[in-house]
Design a protein around this motif. Structure first.
Motif, PDB file in Angstrom:
ATOM      1  N   PHE A   1       0.824  -1.308  -0.124  1.00  0.00           N
ATOM      2  CA  PHE A   1       0.061   0.117   0.050  1.00  0.00           C
ATOM      3  C   PHE A   1       0.792   1.255   0.109  1.00  0.00           C
ATOM      4  O   PHE A   1       1.886   1.467   0.207  1.00  0.00           O
ATOM      5  N   GLY A   2       0.315   2.279  -0.683  1.00  0.00           N
ATOM      6  CA  GLY A   2       1.018   3.722  -0.600  1.00  0.00           C
ATOM      7  C   GLY A   2       0.407   4.550   0.344  1.00  0.00           C
ATOM      8  O   GLY A   2      -0.910   4.511   0.783  1.00  0.00           O
ATOM      9  N   VAL A   3       1.107   5.383   1.168  1.00  0.00           N
ATOM     10  CA  VAL A   3       0.650   6.468   1.927  1.00  0.00           C
ATOM     11  C   VAL A   3       1.413   7.731   1.590  1.00  0.00           C
ATOM     12  O   VAL A   3       2.494   7.819   1.434  1.00  0.00           O
ATOM     13  N   SER A   4       0.326   8.932   1.722  1.00  0.00           N
ATOM     14  CA  SER A   4       1.102  10.317   1.850  1.00  0.00           C
ATOM     15  C   SER A   4       0.410  11.082   2.734  1.00  0.00           C
ATOM     16  O   SER A   4      -0.794  10.845   3.360  1.00  0.00           O
ATOM     17  N   VAL A   5       1.327  11.763   3.502  1.00  0.00           N
ATOM     18  CA  VAL A   5       0.745  12.833   4.239  1.00  0.00           C
ATOM     19  C   VAL A   5       1.216  14.382   3.922  1.00  0.00           C
ATOM     20  O   VAL A   5       2.534  14.753   3.666  1.00  0.00           O
ATOM     21  N   ASP A   6       0.166  15.144   3.612  1.00  0.00           N
ATOM     22  CA  ASP A   6       0.353  16.390   3.391  1.00  0.00           C
ATOM     23  C   ASP A   6       1.025  17.276   4.356  1.00  0.00           C
ATOM     24  O   ASP A   6       0.504  17.419   5.525  1.00  0.00           O
TER      25      ASP A   6
ATOM     26  N   VAL B   1      -4.432   0.962  -1.667  1.00  0.00           N
ATOM     27  CA  VAL B   1      -4.252  -0.495  -1.387  1.00  0.00           C
ATOM     28  C   VAL B   1      -3.908  -0.902  -2.749  1.00  0.00           C
ATOM     29  O   VAL B   1      -4.831  -0.886  -3.493  1.00  0.00           O
ATOM     30  N   TYR B   2      -2.670  -1.527  -2.788  1.00  0.00           N
ATOM     31  CA  TYR B   2      -2.275  -2.026  -4.134  1.00  0.00           C
ATOM     32  C   TYR B   2      -2.658  -3.407  -4.276  1.00  0.00           C
ATOM     33  O   TYR B   2      -2.967  -4.134  -5.037  1.00  0.00           O
ATOM     34  N   SER B   3      -2.650  -4.284  -2.901  1.00  0.00           N
ATOM     35  CA  SER B   3      -2.800  -5.648  -2.811  1.00  0.00           C
ATOM     36  C   SER B   3      -3.172  -5.997  -1.393  1.00  0.00           C
ATOM     37  O   SER B   3      -2.464  -5.108  -0.645  1.00  0.00           O
TER      38      SER B   3
ATOM     39  N   SER C   1      -8.758   3.441  -2.050  1.00  0.00           N
ATOM     40  CA  SER C   1      -8.192   4.161  -1.536  1.00  0.00           C
ATOM     41  C   SER C   1      -8.961   4.991  -0.239  1.00  0.00           C
ATOM     42  O   SER C   1     -10.390   5.041  -0.283  1.00  0.00           O
ATOM     43  N   GLY C   2      -8.196   5.642   0.322  1.00  0.00           N
ATOM     44  CA  GLY C   2      -9.136   6.425   1.616  1.00  0.00           C
ATOM     45  C   GLY C   2      -8.206   7.680   1.975  1.00  0.00           C
ATOM     46  O   GLY C   2      -7.068   7.710   1.705  1.00  0.00           O
TER      47      GLY C   2
ATOM     48  N   GLN D   1     -12.563   8.809   4.506  1.00  0.00           N
ATOM     49  CA  GLN D   1     -13.576   8.882   3.608  1.00  0.00           C
ATOM     50  C   GLN D   1     -12.929   8.012   2.410  1.00  0.00           C
ATOM     51  O   GLN D   1     -11.702   7.929   2.194  1.00  0.00           O
ATOM     52  N   PRO D   2     -13.749   7.237   1.803  1.00  0.00           N
ATOM     53  CA  PRO D   2     -13.273   6.181   0.535  1.00  0.00           C
ATOM     54  C   PRO D   2     -12.762   7.167  -0.435  1.00  0.00           C
ATOM     55  O   PRO D   2     -13.489   8.324  -0.736  1.00  0.00           O
ATOM     56  N   GLY D   3     -11.695   6.812  -1.264  1.00  0.00           N
ATOM     57  CA  GLY D   3     -11.469   7.503  -2.407  1.00  0.00           C
ATOM     58  C   GLY D   3     -10.388   8.614  -2.249  1.00  0.00           C
ATOM     59  O   GLY D   3      -9.975   8.703  -0.940  1.00  0.00           O
ATOM     60  N   GLY D   4      -9.975   9.288  -3.016  1.00  0.00           N
ATOM     61  CA  GLY D   4      -9.106  10.579  -2.883  1.00  0.00           C
ATOM     62  C   GLY D   4      -7.644  10.196  -3.166  1.00  0.00           C
ATOM     63  O   GLY D   4      -6.727  11.020  -3.137  1.00  0.00           O
ATOM     64  N   ALA D   5      -7.386   9.112  -3.444  1.00  0.00           N
ATOM     65  CA  ALA D   5      -5.940   8.645  -3.908  1.00  0.00           C
ATOM     66  C   ALA D   5      -5.929   7.659  -5.107  1.00  0.00           C
ATOM     67  O   ALA D   5      -6.914   6.755  -5.320  1.00  0.00           O
TER      68      ALA D   5
END
Lengths: 532, 183
Positions: free
Chosen positions: A281-286, A296-298, A324-325, A334-338
């Motif tokens: 999975f990938g994570v980003s923090v502004d 989530v890739y897998s 994504s969330g 919230q679902p989505g957004g990435a």
């Protein structure tokens, strides 16, 4: 010694499969027959191979074990000299283990795997327990009161995991008792790759200890955690690896995968705890708003909001593959957004592609032909294919781009080029799966500077013989190069025009390709002599 | 069983029986190589080696010290390998007794120089290119499959298998040269 060249190719291949644990019964039979042919000579060759294979394995493990025992020795010294947190124990088993011995018994941790036979087990038990307690001690920042004998090795991981809870860590790490002294921290990860990574304070020898705060100011860095997770950090980012299975992401982007180990990995952001229940999975923090996004890739990821003390707030959201969330403090997840293109997911140490992002997929040296055409048809990705490497053309051909810059029109972009130095060739190809107009953007960074880009259909076609893989059957239809290449098409260029930007250091290409069928272009980069 | 008066000359100083730990240290890699012949899966091989060590430690008093220790270990290992295959419901690779004897002899010949060989290997590994060292680390330390390694280094799984074999071959040659020069 029998030289390798004396070993038949068929046997070399069989041994290659054998030592890669992929030998079928037939392959084993081949090896056996070879051994029978000349038992005294071939058995020695085999024994040498098997011993080398085993020794490499041991050496790699011993390196990890040595690090653990070095830590243990430091901690023993610290314990003796300062607080009596850990009582000194008999050193005999420790010395034995330092010498690289592997014994049978109980294993500690995935990579250390230091084990003792029954006859020596009890003698070594104290050291093993000391190791377990020592690691625990390091993880909790030298908290007093840990009894070495009270922490069986198999409970260390469990305890470590429970200590992974931010609220507990917060309490322990931010409220040092007056008695506590600086303690050696546990090694939790290593820097194992990267591209032009620049740290504000680089990890010494690539080693990262628990709770070490790090700031990646440029480039990419690959961290390998000691429990098997691989994390790609994308600058700018601020991180703090916590334990062998967790880290804190204060800002920036990362991609984490436990695909190889299958273990759990936890990412703490300022307002969210993301527990990986699957593989990647990938994570980003502004950095400004603190907004956390994940894709989530897998596998599965459990995203739970937390307060400033790390206390969970509500049940959170379970995200599965391709979901994504997004979370902003004070709301709910919230679902989505990435999207999946936000993160760099490939190793940054690949020798042929340094990294790619956006709608790009690197498929290595794979010919395209009728048998696999469908695999390379997609409305989501351009495929980057490696063609011939280390090849000196020594013939003149036409190319479109040789200088850095932004190119939005390919009209009259053609000049002859003669190369007698080696180049590596890549094909960037968009083959749409649908009949609709598809527009894809992406970025590719190559390991060496780009020498030329062949943009038009003709330029590509005329060099297929030189650079395309022998089994490739690339389309020869008109217009599969980059457009606009004719003035008439300028009318539509906003909708279906292509563009390429070659960076000033000539190593990165940003592309935008728009096609209803196929768009492809060839990239030549400075090569090195092809490796055998 | 009577204790031998003269221990195996390779294994200890005069008049003093070698300890199990010392003998194990001297022979562990050779045993590992032998187990690998039957069980190339490193994790399963680890389990078997652990069990062999446990059994050998328990039965150490039965060991006839006039004979090579590696031969005794191999005897235990053979039984344990067969048992492991039975437990897993797989048919072991059947080697003729001639082949098995040859391999056991080869290991016995390699064994006395195990420590030097390891040192040689360390020096030889230091000479590997970054790329090869990386592949070795991915395969042996991180235990990745050739498919995973291929993804990381950007080539096909088959190329990874070949590359690993080239590295093993180069290391074998380099270690042998080291042993020759340091004999």
């Amino acid at each position: 010694m029998k030289e390798p060249n004396d070993i038949p190719r068929e046997i070399e291949d069989a041994l290659a499969l054998f030592f890669d644990n992929q030998a079928s019964p037939e392959v084993c039979r081949t090896i056996h027959d070879w051994l029978e042919e000349e038992p005294s000579v071939n058995a020695t060759i085999f024994a040498e191979y098997a011993t080398v294979d085993r020794m490499i394995y041991e050496a790699q493990k011993t390196e990890d074990a040595s690090a653990v025992f070095a830590l243990l020795a430091e901690m023993e010294a610290a314990a003796e000299a300062e607080l009596v947190v850990i009582q000194a124990e008999p050193k005999k088993p420790l010395e034995t283990a330092k010498a690289g011995v592997r014994f049978a018994g109980k294993s500690i941790g995935k990579n250390t795997n230091i084990v003792i036979p029954k006859s020596l087990f009890y003698g070594g038990l104290a050291a093993v327990l000391l190791l377990g307690a020592g690691l625990l001690w390091a993880f909790i920042g030298g908290q007093a009161g840990v009894e070495p004998g009270s922490t069986p090795p198999d409970q260390v991981a469990e305890q470590t995991q429970s200590l992974d809870k931010p609220e507990q860590r917060q309490q322990q790490s931010t409220e040092p008792t007056p008695e506590s002294k600086p303690t050696p921290a546990a090694l939790v990860a290593r820097v194992t790759g990267g591209y032009q990574a620049s740290w504000s304070q680089p990890p010494v020898d690539g080693k990262i200890t628990a709770d070490q705060s790090l700031e990646l100011t440029a480039g990419f860095a690959e961290l390998s955690f000691s429990d098997g997770a691989r994390v790609l950090i994308q600058a700018p980012a601020k991180i703090q690896p916590l334990t062998p299975i967790s880290l804190r992401l204060r800002s920036g982007k990362l991609f984490a995968t436990t695909e190889a180990s299958g273990d759990q990995f936890i990412v703490h952001t300022p307002n969210l705890r993301l527990t990986d229940l699957g593989t990647s999975f990938g994570v980003s923090v502004d950095p400004l708003s603190g907004k956390t996004s994940t894709y989530v890739y897998s596998g599965k990821v459990h995203a739970v909001p937390v307060d400033e003390h790390g206390q969970a707030k509500g049940e959170g959201l379970m995200l599965v593959e391709d979901q994504s969330g997004t979370y902003e403090t004070g709301s709910t997840v919230q679902p989505g957004g990435a999207d999946r293109h936000r993160f760099v997911t490939e190793s940054t140490e690949a020798p042929y592609i340094v990294h790619h992002t956006g709608q790009a997929k690197y498929v290595g040296r794979t010919p395209v032909n009728e048998t696999n055409l469908d695999e390379f048809s997609s409305d989501r990705y351009c495929f980057i294919m490696l063609e011939h490497t280390g090849f000196s053309p020594r013939i003149e051909f036409d190319v479109a781009i040789t200088e850095p810059g932004l190119y939005e029109s390919f009209i009259d972009l053609s000049k002859p080029l003669y190369l007698d130095t080696p180049v590596d060739s890549y094909l960037v190809r968009l083959n749409t799966a649908s009949e609709e107009l598809v527009t894809l953007t992406g970025q590719v960074t190559f390991p060496r500077p780009v020498v030329a880009i062949l943009a038009s259909t003709d330029q590509r076609l005329e060099t297929d013989e030189l650079f395309a893989l022998p089994d490739s059957d690339l389309s020869t239809q008109d217009g599969d190069g980059l457009e606009p290449f004719k003035p008439l098409q300028l009318v539509n260029q906003l909708d279906d025009g292509d563009s390429i930007r070659l960076s000033d250091d000539r190593r990165t290409i940003d592309y935008r390709l728009a096609a209803k069928n196929i768009d492809q272009f060839r990239v030549l980069i400075q090569g090195v002599e092809d490796q055998p | 069983m009577s204790k031998p008066l003269n221990p195996h000359p390779n294994q200890s100083g005069p008049g003093k029986s070698p300890s199990f730990a010392k003998l194990w240290l001297q022979n562990q890699h050779a045993l590992g190589g032998f187990v690998c012949l039957h069980v190339p899966d490193h994790h399963l091989a680890d389990d078997i080696i652990q069990e062999v060590a446990e059994l050998a430690a328990e039965r150490f008093e039965q060991y006839d010290q006039t004979r090579p220790f590696i031969g005794w270990l191999i005897g235990i290992a053979r039984n344990r390998i067969a048992q492991a295959y039975r437990e897993k419901g797989r048919r072991p690779i059947v080697y003729s007794s001639e082949v098995l004897d040859s391999i056991a002899n080869a290991y016995t010949a390699l064994q006395p120089t195990d420590d030097d060989r390891l040192e040689g290997l360390r020096q030889c590994m230091a000479k590997l290119s970054d790329r090869h060292r990386r592949v070795i680390e991915l395969r042996y330390a991180r235990q990745l499959t050739s498919e995973h390694i291929a993804k990381q280094v950007g080539c096909s799984p088959r190329a990874v298998i070949s590359m690993l074999q080239r590295v093993r071959s180069a290391l074998r040659e380099c270690v042998s040269q080291y042993m020759e020069t340091n004999r």
